[in-house]
Design a protein around this motif. Sequence first.
Motif, PDB file in Angstrom:
ATOM      1  N   ASN A  75       0.764  -1.050   0.119  1.00  0.00           N
ATOM      2  CA  ASN A  75      -0.071  -0.026   0.079  1.00  0.00           C
ATOM      3  C   ASN A  75       0.806   1.260  -0.060  1.00  0.00           C
ATOM      4  O   ASN A  75       1.872   1.197   0.210  1.00  0.00           O
ATOM      5  N   ASN A  76       0.041   2.381  -0.510  1.00  0.00           N
ATOM      6  CA  ASN A  76       1.004   3.523  -0.402  1.00  0.00           C
ATOM      7  C   ASN A  76       0.499   4.322   0.741  1.00  0.00           C
ATOM      8  O   ASN A  76      -0.806   4.434   1.163  1.00  0.00           O
ATOM      9  N   VAL A  77       1.296   5.106   1.281  1.00  0.00           N
ATOM     10  CA  VAL A  77       1.040   5.850   3.082  1.00  0.00           C
ATOM     11  C   VAL A  77       1.601   7.222   2.874  1.00  0.00           C
ATOM     12  O   VAL A  77       2.698   7.583   2.160  1.00  0.00           O
ATOM     13  N   HIS A  78       0.749   8.155   3.190  1.00  0.00           N
ATOM     14  CA  HIS A  78       0.941   9.797   3.324  1.00  0.00           C
ATOM     15  C   HIS A  78       0.913  10.059   4.821  1.00  0.00           C
ATOM     16  O   HIS A  78      -0.173   9.562   5.388  1.00  0.00           O
ATOM     17  N   TYR A  79       1.468  11.213   5.290  1.00  0.00           N
ATOM     18  CA  TYR A  79       1.240  11.757   6.400  1.00  0.00           C
ATOM     19  C   TYR A  79       0.891  13.171   6.276  1.00  0.00           C
ATOM     20  O   TYR A  79       1.694  13.679   5.579  1.00  0.00           O
ATOM     21  N   LEU A  80      -0.215  13.576   7.025  1.00  0.00           N
ATOM     22  CA  LEU A  80      -0.706  14.713   7.059  1.00  0.00           C
ATOM     23  C   LEU A  80      -0.880  15.675   8.390  1.00  0.00           C
ATOM     24  O   LEU A  80      -1.472  14.878   9.298  1.00  0.00           O
ATOM     25  N   SER A  81      -0.168  16.579   8.692  1.00  0.00           N
ATOM     26  CA  SER A  81      -0.048  17.299  10.154  1.00  0.00           C
ATOM     27  C   SER A  81      -0.515  18.656  10.099  1.00  0.00           C
ATOM     28  O   SER A  81      -0.415  19.455   9.082  1.00  0.00           O
ATOM     29  N   GLN A  82      -0.874  19.061  11.191  1.00  0.00           N
ATOM     30  CA  GLN A  82      -1.321  20.651  11.468  1.00  0.00           C
ATOM     31  C   GLN A  82      -0.066  21.221  11.700  1.00  0.00           C
ATOM     32  O   GLN A  82       0.361  22.443  11.401  1.00  0.00           O
ATOM     33  N   LYS A  83       0.764  20.762  12.591  1.00  0.00           N
ATOM     34  CA  LYS A  83       1.949  21.270  13.443  1.00  0.00           C
ATOM     35  C   LYS A  83       3.190  20.835  13.020  1.00  0.00           C
ATOM     36  O   LYS A  83       3.448  19.484  12.936  1.00  0.00           O
ATOM     37  N   LYS A  84       4.303  21.712  12.566  1.00  0.00           N
ATOM     38  CA  LYS A  84       5.473  21.384  12.226  1.00  0.00           C
ATOM     39  C   LYS A  84       6.491  21.568  13.368  1.00  0.00           C
ATOM     40  O   LYS A  84       6.827  22.750  13.740  1.00  0.00           O
ATOM     41  N   TYR A  85       7.099  20.732  13.695  1.00  0.00           N
ATOM     42  CA  TYR A  85       8.337  20.984  14.871  1.00  0.00           C
ATOM     43  C   TYR A  85       9.552  20.695  14.540  1.00  0.00           C
ATOM     44  O   TYR A  85      10.741  21.237  14.928  1.00  0.00           O
ATOM     45  N   SER A  86       9.828  19.987  13.371  1.00  0.00           N
ATOM     46  CA  SER A  86      11.247  19.663  13.075  1.00  0.00           C
ATOM     47  C   SER A  86      11.528  19.580  11.636  1.00  0.00           C
ATOM     48  O   SER A  86      10.406  19.537  10.549  1.00  0.00           O
ATOM     49  N   ASP A  87      12.704  20.109  11.147  1.00  0.00           N
ATOM     50  CA  ASP A  87      13.067  20.132   9.690  1.00  0.00           C
ATOM     51  C   ASP A  87      13.399  18.632   9.071  1.00  0.00           C
ATOM     52  O   ASP A  87      13.638  18.163   8.171  1.00  0.00           O
ATOM     53  N   SER A  88      13.495  17.646  10.332  1.00  0.00           N
ATOM     54  CA  SER A  88      13.756  16.411   9.911  1.00  0.00           C
ATOM     55  C   SER A  88      12.184  15.710   9.523  1.00  0.00           C
ATOM     56  O   SER A  88      11.649  15.212  10.700  1.00  0.00           O
ATOM     57  N   ILE A  89      12.036  15.479   8.074  1.00  0.00           N
ATOM     58  CA  ILE A  89      10.923  15.214   7.966  1.00  0.00           C
ATOM     59  C   ILE A  89      10.611  13.880   7.002  1.00  0.00           C
ATOM     60  O   ILE A  89      11.405  13.500   6.489  1.00  0.00           O
ATOM     61  N   LEU A  90       9.773  13.008   7.634  1.00  0.00           N
ATOM     62  CA  LEU A  90       9.658  11.588   6.814  1.00  0.00           C
ATOM     63  C   LEU A  90       9.186  12.022   5.638  1.00  0.00           C
ATOM     64  O   LEU A  90       8.498  12.956   5.095  1.00  0.00           O
ATOM     65  N   GLU A  91       9.678  11.011   4.732  1.00  0.00           N
ATOM     66  CA  GLU A  91       9.017  10.790   3.373  1.00  0.00           C
ATOM     67  C   GLU A  91       7.472  10.746   3.282  1.00  0.00           C
ATOM     68  O   GLU A  91       6.918   9.998   4.000  1.00  0.00           O
ATOM     69  N   ILE A 109      -7.495  24.432  12.656  1.00  0.00           N
ATOM     70  CA  ILE A 109      -7.497  23.394  11.712  1.00  0.00           C
ATOM     71  C   ILE A 109      -8.771  23.425  10.631  1.00  0.00           C
ATOM     72  O   ILE A 109      -8.842  23.281   9.688  1.00  0.00           O
ATOM     73  N   LYS A 110      -9.745  24.134  11.458  1.00  0.00           N
ATOM     74  CA  LYS A 110     -11.006  24.280  10.539  1.00  0.00           C
ATOM     75  C   LYS A 110     -11.022  25.634  10.130  1.00  0.00           C
ATOM     76  O   LYS A 110     -11.998  26.263  10.331  1.00  0.00           O
ATOM     77  N   THR A 111     -10.528  25.652   8.826  1.00  0.00           N
ATOM     78  CA  THR A 111     -10.481  26.981   7.994  1.00  0.00           C
ATOM     79  C   THR A 111     -10.890  26.560   6.830  1.00  0.00           C
ATOM     80  O   THR A 111     -10.592  25.332   6.208  1.00  0.00           O
ATOM     81  N   GLY A 112     -11.474  27.468   5.839  1.00  0.00           N
ATOM     82  CA  GLY A 112     -11.482  27.269   4.489  1.00  0.00           C
ATOM     83  C   GLY A 112     -10.379  27.044   3.740  1.00  0.00           C
ATOM     84  O   GLY A 112     -10.596  26.009   2.791  1.00  0.00           O
TER      85      GLY A 112
END
Length: 399
Positions: free
Chosen positions: A34-50, A61-64
């Motif tokens: 399967n293919n997997v993506h990650y989606l987050s509201q907050k970013k804390y680090s420049d070390s980012i998963l693929e 979070i609930k904005t247009g």
Amino acid sequence: MNFVFLYRNQFLPQEGGVQRVSIALAEYFQQKGNNVHYLSQKKYSDSILENQFFFPNDANIKTGENISFLSKFIKEHKIDIVFNQCGHDISYSNLLNQINNLPFLVSCIHCSILPPILNYYESHIEKARKYKVNYLLELLKFDIVKNRFVSYKKNGLRKIYKSVVDVSDIVSPLTMSAKNDITEILKKEYKHIYPIPNPKPFASTHLKTNFEKEILFVGNINTTYKRVDLLVKVWEKTFKEVRPWKLTVVGNGPSLKELQQYCKDNTIENIEFVGKKDPTKYYKRASIICMTSTTEGLSMTLLEALNFGLVPVVFDSYLGVREVIQHDFNGLLIPAFDLGLYAKSLIELCNNQSIISQLSKNAQLSSEKYTIETIGDKWLDLLINNIKINNESYISSRS
């Protein structure tokens, strides 16, 4: 299938339990093609998963803007399944409810539901004493007051859980007791609520043979939900009776300095606070894990400890713990908040290596039902079966 895991915080493997569990499941799903993506509201680090992405508006979070972004993201990445890891957060349910043509939605509830209300007094009494308002909490000792308090809090939860149940195709709390809590709050049984525990984060190990005279606590050092102060008081009653055993406390938190000072002022010996560290080496050498929480969802620390063959000694303060620990089989369940009995049981356990060895063996064996393979396959089977049922229902309704 194409998955997206949705969570408030960035997916970092060294951070909280939700992130670690999500990454473990995601990697297992990928192994199965399967293919997997990650989606987050907050970013804390420049070390980012693929395949890690972020909402454009991280403040609300609930904005247009975020609704449009998520709709476009789902379409562009051909998402089949959304894993909402904020099932207890109504703002995420409301966000997802605004998405047209929302894919199959799984909402996971990682928190404890009713125990924080039922054990509100025990969770907050120390803080109330600190601010000299404990006389207000003392009112909860009267049944009529507590019953009305619990009823009021349940009403507050009803909107949250009704929202997530209505928008989701599957709702997954961690335990059967949490499912029962949702049923009690909503006063209705829902067929699409499936309890699935988290997988243990470590691979299975060989049966434990090295038992050092060490007791372990791993977690946030606080006097609210973890109630580490109660463990320190248990140790105060215990340490002289079990020398040369020692208690090692792994973790940081708001009550760390306070508890260190308490130990110093009361000459409590053979206890060491080592701060926040990778607990693996401690799991490998210790014999017993102690927990004095007022509530947990499904403790990752508990699953980790079972995996390494530590014997859990745990307060029976929330029903979910009984789904993991069987008293006198793979650990000890102590009546909630009975410090005297906790100390007595700990002394007896420390002085009986044969019981430690047997409980340790059972602990490791019982941890096998939490392997990533077992939990991952349980998820995939559940998803495939439910998506098939949903598609058949959709086709039937259109014919």
